[in-house]
Design a protein around this motif. Structure first.
Motif, PDB file in Angstrom:
ATOM      1  N   VAL A 330       0.859  -1.192   0.000  1.00 39.47           N
ATOM      2  CA  VAL A 330       0.000   0.000   0.000  1.00 39.47           C
ATOM      3  C   VAL A 330       0.890   1.235   0.000  1.00 39.47           C
ATOM      4  CG1 VAL A 330      -1.896   1.228   1.085  1.00 39.47           C
ATOM      5  CG2 VAL A 330      -1.758  -1.255   1.299  1.00 39.47           C
ATOM      6  N   ASP A 331       0.709   2.066  -1.019  1.00 43.34           N
ATOM      7  CA  ASP A 331       1.479   3.309  -1.171  1.00 43.34           C
ATOM      8  C   ASP A 331       0.446   4.426  -1.142  1.00 43.34           C
ATOM      9  OD1 ASP A 331       2.891   5.518  -2.084  1.00 43.34           O
ATOM     10  OD2 ASP A 331       4.005   4.394  -3.604  1.00 43.34           O
ATOM     11  N   ALA A 332       0.467   5.231  -0.078  1.00 41.80           N
ATOM     12  CA  ALA A 332      -0.632   6.182   0.119  1.00 41.80           C
ATOM     13  C   ALA A 332      -0.145   7.413   0.858  1.00 41.80           C
ATOM     14  CB  ALA A 332      -1.758   5.503   0.910  1.00 41.80           C
ATOM     15  N   GLY A 333      -0.816   8.536   0.615  1.00 47.78           N
ATOM     16  CA  GLY A 333      -0.430   9.768   1.293  1.00 47.78           C
ATOM     17  C   GLY A 333      -1.619  10.686   1.483  1.00 47.78           C
ATOM     18  N   VAL A 334      -1.815  11.130   2.715  1.00 51.01           N
ATOM     19  CA  VAL A 334      -2.834  12.144   2.978  1.00 51.01           C
ATOM     20  C   VAL A 334      -2.261  13.501   2.609  1.00 51.01           C
ATOM     21  CG1 VAL A 334      -4.163  13.334   4.778  1.00 51.01           C
ATOM     22  CG2 VAL A 334      -3.896  10.833   4.860  1.00 51.01           C
ATOM     23  N   GLU A 335      -3.056  14.297   1.897  1.00 55.08           N
ATOM     24  CA  GLU A 335      -2.708  15.689   1.618  1.00 55.08           C
ATOM     25  C   GLU A 335      -3.396  16.538   2.682  1.00 55.08           C
ATOM     26  OE1 GLU A 335      -2.862  17.781  -2.546  1.00 55.08           O
ATOM     27  OE2 GLU A 335      -4.754  18.143  -1.546  1.00 55.08           O
ATOM     28  N   ALA A 336      -2.614  17.303   3.429  1.00 52.07           N
ATOM     29  CA  ALA A 336      -3.181  18.149   4.485  1.00 52.07           C
ATOM     30  C   ALA A 336      -4.012  19.286   3.876  1.00 52.07           C
ATOM     31  CB  ALA A 336      -2.052  18.730   5.327  1.00 52.07           C
ATOM     32  N   ASP A 337      -4.742  19.987   4.707  1.00 56.59           N
ATOM     33  CA  ASP A 337      -5.520  21.132   4.212  1.00 56.59           C
ATOM     34  C   ASP A 337      -4.615  22.172   3.539  1.00 56.59           C
ATOM     35  OD1 ASP A 337      -7.810  19.976   5.101  1.00 56.59           O
ATOM     36  OD2 ASP A 337      -8.048  21.261   6.858  1.00 56.59           O
ATOM     37  N   SER A 338      -3.368  22.219   3.979  1.00 57.14           N
ATOM     38  CA  SER A 338      -2.401  23.155   3.394  1.00 57.14           C
ATOM     39  C   SER A 338      -1.865  22.667   2.056  1.00 57.14           C
ATOM     40  CB  SER A 338      -1.222  23.302   4.353  1.00 57.14           C
ATOM     41  OG  SER A 338      -0.676  22.006   4.599  1.00 57.14           O
ATOM     42  N   LEU A 339      -2.242  21.449   1.668  1.00 65.40           N
ATOM     43  CA  LEU A 339      -1.870  20.798   0.397  1.00 65.40           C
ATOM     44  C   LEU A 339      -0.517  20.105   0.414  1.00 65.40           C
ATOM     45  CD1 LEU A 339      -3.214  23.413  -2.184  1.00 65.40           C
ATOM     46  CD2 LEU A 339      -4.453  21.576  -1.039  1.00 65.40           C
ATOM     47  N   TYR A 340       0.169  20.094   1.557  1.00 63.35           N
ATOM     48  CA  TYR A 340       1.395  19.291   1.664  1.00 63.35           C
ATOM     49  C   TYR A 340       0.993  17.827   1.805  1.00 63.35           C
ATOM     50  CZ  TYR A 340       4.014  23.518   1.817  1.00 63.35           C
ATOM     51  OH  TYR A 340       4.565  24.709   1.447  1.00 63.35           O
ATOM     52  N   THR A 341       1.756  16.952   1.167  1.00 68.90           N
ATOM     53  CA  THR A 341       1.364  15.543   1.162  1.00 68.90           C
ATOM     54  C   THR A 341       2.437  14.632   1.734  1.00 68.90           C
ATOM     55  OG1 THR A 341       0.449  13.752  -0.198  1.00 68.90           O
ATOM     56  CG2 THR A 341       2.226  15.035  -1.185  1.00 68.90           C
ATOM     57  N   ALA A 342       1.970  13.555   2.334  1.00 65.28           N
ATOM     58  CA  ALA A 342       2.867  12.463   2.713  1.00 65.28           C
ATOM     59  C   ALA A 342       2.956  11.497   1.534  1.00 65.28           C
ATOM     60  CB  ALA A 342       2.319  11.754   3.945  1.00 65.28           C
ATOM     61  N   ASP A 343       3.894  10.567   1.613  1.00 69.00           N
ATOM     62  CA  ASP A 343       4.054   9.546   0.563  1.00 69.00           C
ATOM     63  C   ASP A 343       4.725   8.348   1.234  1.00 69.00           C
ATOM     64  OD1 ASP A 343       4.453   8.063  -1.703  1.00 69.00           O
ATOM     65  OD2 ASP A 343       5.954   9.399  -2.582  1.00 69.00           O
ATOM     66  N   ILE A 344       3.909   7.406   1.661  1.00 66.77           N
ATOM     67  CA  ILE A 344       4.407   6.305   2.497  1.00 66.77           C
ATOM     68  C   ILE A 344       3.991   4.971   1.889  1.00 66.77           C
ATOM     69  CG2 ILE A 344       4.265   5.253   4.805  1.00 66.77           C
ATOM     70  CD1 ILE A 344       3.763   8.011   5.958  1.00 66.77           C
ATOM     71  N   THR A 345       4.886   4.000   1.943  1.00 67.55           N
ATOM     72  CA  THR A 345       4.540   2.644   1.502  1.00 67.55           C
ATOM     73  C   THR A 345       4.878   1.641   2.594  1.00 67.55           C
ATOM     74  OG1 THR A 345       5.121   3.261  -0.765  1.00 67.55           O
ATOM     75  CG2 THR A 345       4.843   0.910  -0.305  1.00 67.55           C
ATOM     76  N   HIS A 429      12.037  14.454  -3.922  1.00 60.46           N
ATOM     77  CA  HIS A 429      11.633  15.485  -2.961  1.00 60.46           C
ATOM     78  C   HIS A 429      10.129  15.427  -2.760  1.00 60.46           C
ATOM     79  CE1 HIS A 429      15.307  17.844  -2.184  1.00 60.46           C
ATOM     80  NE2 HIS A 429      15.702  17.284  -3.317  1.00 60.46           N
ATOM     81  N   LEU A 430       9.710  15.854  -1.584  1.00 59.82           N
ATOM     82  CA  LEU A 430       8.297  15.758  -1.183  1.00 59.82           C
ATOM     83  C   LEU A 430       7.859  17.112  -0.638  1.00 59.82           C
ATOM     84  CD1 LEU A 430       6.040  13.589  -0.642  1.00 59.82           C
ATOM     85  CD2 LEU A 430       6.953  13.434   1.674  1.00 59.82           C
ATOM     86  N   GLY A 431       6.643  17.503  -0.951  1.00 54.59           N
ATOM     87  CA  GLY A 431       6.159  18.791  -0.451  1.00 54.59           C
ATOM     88  C   GLY A 431       4.734  19.025  -0.879  1.00 54.59           C
ATOM     89  N   LEU A 432       4.495  20.158  -1.551  1.00 54.76           N
ATOM     90  CA  LEU A 432       3.158  20.441  -2.075  1.00 54.76           C
ATOM     91  C   LEU A 432       2.807  19.455  -3.188  1.00 54.76           C
ATOM     92  CD1 LEU A 432       3.393  24.307  -2.153  1.00 54.76           C
ATOM     93  CD2 LEU A 432       1.608  23.013  -0.968  1.00 54.76           C
ATOM     94  N   ASP A 433       3.799  19.052  -3.950  1.00 55.34           N
ATOM     95  CA  ASP A 433       3.619  17.976  -4.931  1.00 55.34           C
ATOM     96  C   ASP A 433       4.250  16.724  -4.370  1.00 55.34           C
ATOM     97  OD1 ASP A 433       2.384  19.547  -6.936  1.00 55.34           O
ATOM     98  OD2 ASP A 433       4.345  20.275  -7.594  1.00 55.34           O
ATOM     99  N   VAL A 434       3.653  15.589  -4.693  1.00 57.56           N
ATOM    100  CA  VAL A 434       4.273  14.354  -4.195  1.00 57.56           C
ATOM    101  C   VAL A 434       5.660  14.202  -4.817  1.00 57.56           C
ATOM    102  CG1 VAL A 434       3.077  12.878  -5.888  1.00 57.56           C
ATOM    103  CG2 VAL A 434       3.995  11.895  -3.805  1.00 57.56           C
ATOM    104  N   HIS A 435       5.797  14.527  -6.071  1.00 59.73           N
ATOM    105  CA  HIS A 435       7.128  14.581  -6.678  1.00 59.73           C
ATOM    106  C   HIS A 435       7.486  16.059  -6.761  1.00 59.73           C
ATOM    107  CE1 HIS A 435       6.049  10.457  -8.609  1.00 59.73           C
ATOM    108  NE2 HIS A 435       6.434  10.343  -7.358  1.00 59.73           N
ATOM    109  N   ASP A 436       7.948  16.591  -5.664  1.00 58.17           N
ATOM    110  CA  ASP A 436       8.133  18.033  -5.517  1.00 58.17           C
ATOM    111  C   ASP A 436       9.379  18.499  -6.279  1.00 58.17           C
ATOM    112  OD1 ASP A 436       6.640  20.079  -4.235  1.00 58.17           O
ATOM    113  OD2 ASP A 436       8.260  20.410  -2.795  1.00 58.17           O
ATOM    114  N   CYS A 437       9.395  19.802  -6.562  1.00 59.95           N
ATOM    115  CA  CYS A 437      10.590  20.442  -7.136  1.00 59.95           C
ATOM    116  C   CYS A 437      10.977  19.823  -8.478  1.00 59.95           C
ATOM    117  CB  CYS A 437      11.784  20.317  -6.185  1.00 59.95           C
ATOM    118  SG  CYS A 437      11.406  20.730  -4.476  1.00 59.95           S
ATOM    119  N   ALA A 438       9.973  19.336  -9.203  1.00 60.03           N
ATOM    120  CA  ALA A 438      10.253  18.534 -10.396  1.00 60.03           C
ATOM    121  C   ALA A 438      10.920  19.329 -11.513  1.00 60.03           C
ATOM    122  CB  ALA A 438       8.969  17.891 -10.906  1.00 60.03           C
TER     123      ALA A 438
END
Ligand code: GLY
Ligand code: MN
Ligand code: MN
Length: 524
Positions: A330-345, A429-438
């Motif tokens: 399971v690879d899943a991430g909650v995006e917070a109200d601020s739009l920052y996301t986790a990315d965990i497996t 990198h991780l942040g506002l985009d799951v693949h941040d700083c692309a």
């Protein structure tokens, strides 16, 4: 047939008007007058400045430093049609969210403009003044209030007023109707004394058209303007490589909600295993419920992949069964109200116990992850993290007799045979985009030096497809990935997702503990 079905004298009704064929909208003056009357006073405008406002101002100040004398245009993007007249939930573009601090469901069609002023005379001693152009809340005496299904308060709820967003986010605010002039005034070739405009392109096609038309009309060379726009996108991406304190807190919040979601997944696994053919969807659904409850949404579509499906790297169909004796990745991430996301497996044994071969593969991936954590420290290069994980995996595959060449050869650029079973990168990198700083330059991303404040994933895996004849049968149909979210500190790193068990023993104990707790729970 309604009065709308044909135009005057039987001419065909324009397609755009046919939406009206399914309902009748009152529009008599009496109705309009009545709709505009007898509403209680709106709640007083919220005037407190949100904590994110100062962080967003500091980010704008840094981008201002990079582009003095130039007008910077950052659209939030429009609503996107899902089908016919139903839209997806709105999610603003990440560069816009980063520089405004606006998160959850704010503000379709809005545009942030950084207007150049005399150097040092701008916001916070910078070279620009920031203004947010958006569609403010329309009054209850407007037709929009009750008749506009996309924007009207009666349909989609209230929006902030100009005053509210000015106060909460510390930005100048203007009605969207002022955007065209703001973007195009004095724009033109700099050699003729015009203002250079740089745009974050392909976010809002209307804004692209506005800028392009202005460029064509004023004789700006479109090709070189395109390159200038590209530099802006690159700079905005690079601005996010090191997270500020607010971003780190938001990422931790997203990770914590994701950890809670994985707990829900363990709870639902027995029921998912009982579903006749779509247990993976039950797992996906359990996680989504947590994401919607504790955050804004998912940062990306959940991968719930049991058995051989786990060898499909982005298995988001989730149409498979959940079977005891198999692993579920399971690879899943909650995006917070601020739009920052986790990315965990996490890769879990459906019945709570790894088999011997599952455990062997899992341990190899875990050892690769641990080796990657060791080198994920300031001063090393981002690429070293991947190299450390690959070193472990290549040697392990060699020890299992799976590599057709010695590990040394496989690890050389000319070899890479081990990548047959781990074809993706180890980190992003991780942040506002799951693949941040692309859009960051290679020198700052893959070849970049790791710095305190960076947040990235460590996510090695091994994937042995059911039809892979290069491995013995016992390996086939097993996919394992372990993914954690890592904050780089001054002297090392912190695993933001360490609350989720990682070792096989810990995972087994955690799962059975949760199941026993539930069995023993008093249902009253
Ligand atoms: N969930 C996508 C990734 O891990 O990069
Ligand atoms: Mn990832
Ligand atoms: Mn992931």
């Amino acid at each position: 047939m309604t009065e709308h079905s044909t135009g005057p004298a039987g001419t065909p009704q324009p397609l755009g008007e046919r939406v009206e064929n399914r309902s009748q909208r009152p529009d008599s003056p009496a109705f309009q007058q009545f709709m505009a009357s007898q509403w209680a006073e709106a709640a007083p405008a919220r005037t407190e400045r949100l904590p994110v406002a100062d962080f967003a101002a500091a980010r704008r100040r840094r981008i201002s430093e990079r582009f003095p004398g130039e007008r910077l245009v950052l659209p939030a993007g429009p609503l996107k049609v899902r089908s016919n007249d139903t839209d997806y939930r709105f999610r603003p573009h990440s560069a816009f969210a980063h520089l405004t601090g606006l998160g959850l469901d704010h503000e379709p069609d809005a545009v942030l403009v950084l207007e150049p002023v005399e150097e040092g005379a701008g916001d916070d001693g910078g070279h620009h003044e920031a203004t947010l152009y958006f569609r403010p809340l329309a009054g209850r005496d407007s037709k929009e209030f009750y008749a506009d299904a996309r924007h009207g308060e009666f349909w989609v709820g209230p929006r902030p007023t100009l005053e509210e967003l000015r106060a909460s986010h510390g930005l100048r605010t203007q009605d969207l109707s002022a955007l065209e002039v703001a973007v195009t005034k004095n724009a033109g070739p700099t050699e003729l004394g015009g203002v250079r405009v740089r745009l974050v392109r392909e976010v809002d096609l209307n804004v692209d058209a506005l800028v392009d038309t202005s460029r064509i009309n004023t004789g700006v060379d479109l090709e070189s303007a395109d390159a200038l726009d590209g530099e802006l996108a690159e700079a905005l991406s690079e601005l996010r490589l090191v997270k500020d304190e607010h971003e780190v807190a938001q990422l931790q919040e997203a990770v914590d909600a994701t950890v809670a979601g994985f707990t829900d997944i363990v709870h639902v696994l027995p029921a998912a295993a009982g579903h006749r053919h779509r247990g993976e969807r039950m797992v996906e659904g359990a996680f989504f419920a947590r994401a919607r409850t504790e955050g804004n949404d998912l940062g990306y579509d959940t991968i719930a992949a049991c058995g051989n499906n786990a060898t499909v790297l982005h298995w988001i169909r989730n149409t498979g069964a959940v079977l005891p004796g198999e692993l579920i990745l399971v690879d899943a991430g909650v995006e917070a109200d601020s739009l920052y996301t986790a990315d965990i497996t996490r890769t879990l044994p459906v019945n709570g116990r790894y088999t011997e071969v599952q455990r062997r593969i899992y341990q190899a991936v875990l050892d690769a992850a641990d080796a990657a954590f060791e080198v994920a420290v300031p001063g090393n290069r981002f690429r070293d993290v991947h190299a450390a994980a690959m070193e472990v995996l290549a040697r392990r595959l060699e020890s299992w007799g799976l590599l057709p060449v010695p590990a040394e050869v496989s690890l050389s650029p000319e070899g890479q045979h081990h990548r047959r079973w781990m074809p993706h990168g180890t980190s992003h990198h991780l942040g506002l985009d799951v693949h941040d700083c692309a859009q960051a330059k290679r020198e700052l991303y893959l070849d970049g030096v790791i710095e305190a404040g960076m947040v990235f994933t460590i996510e090695p895996g091994l994937y042995f497809k059911a039809e892979d004849l290069a491995v013995p049968e016992e390996y086939r149909g097993i996919g394992v990935r372990i993914e954690d979210d890592v904050l780089i500190t001054q002297d090392g790193n912190v695993n933001l997702s360490s609350a989720l068990p990682r070792t096989p023993d810990e995972v087994e104990a955690w799962m059975t503990g949760l199941w026993h707790a539930r069995e023993g729970a008093d249902p009253s």
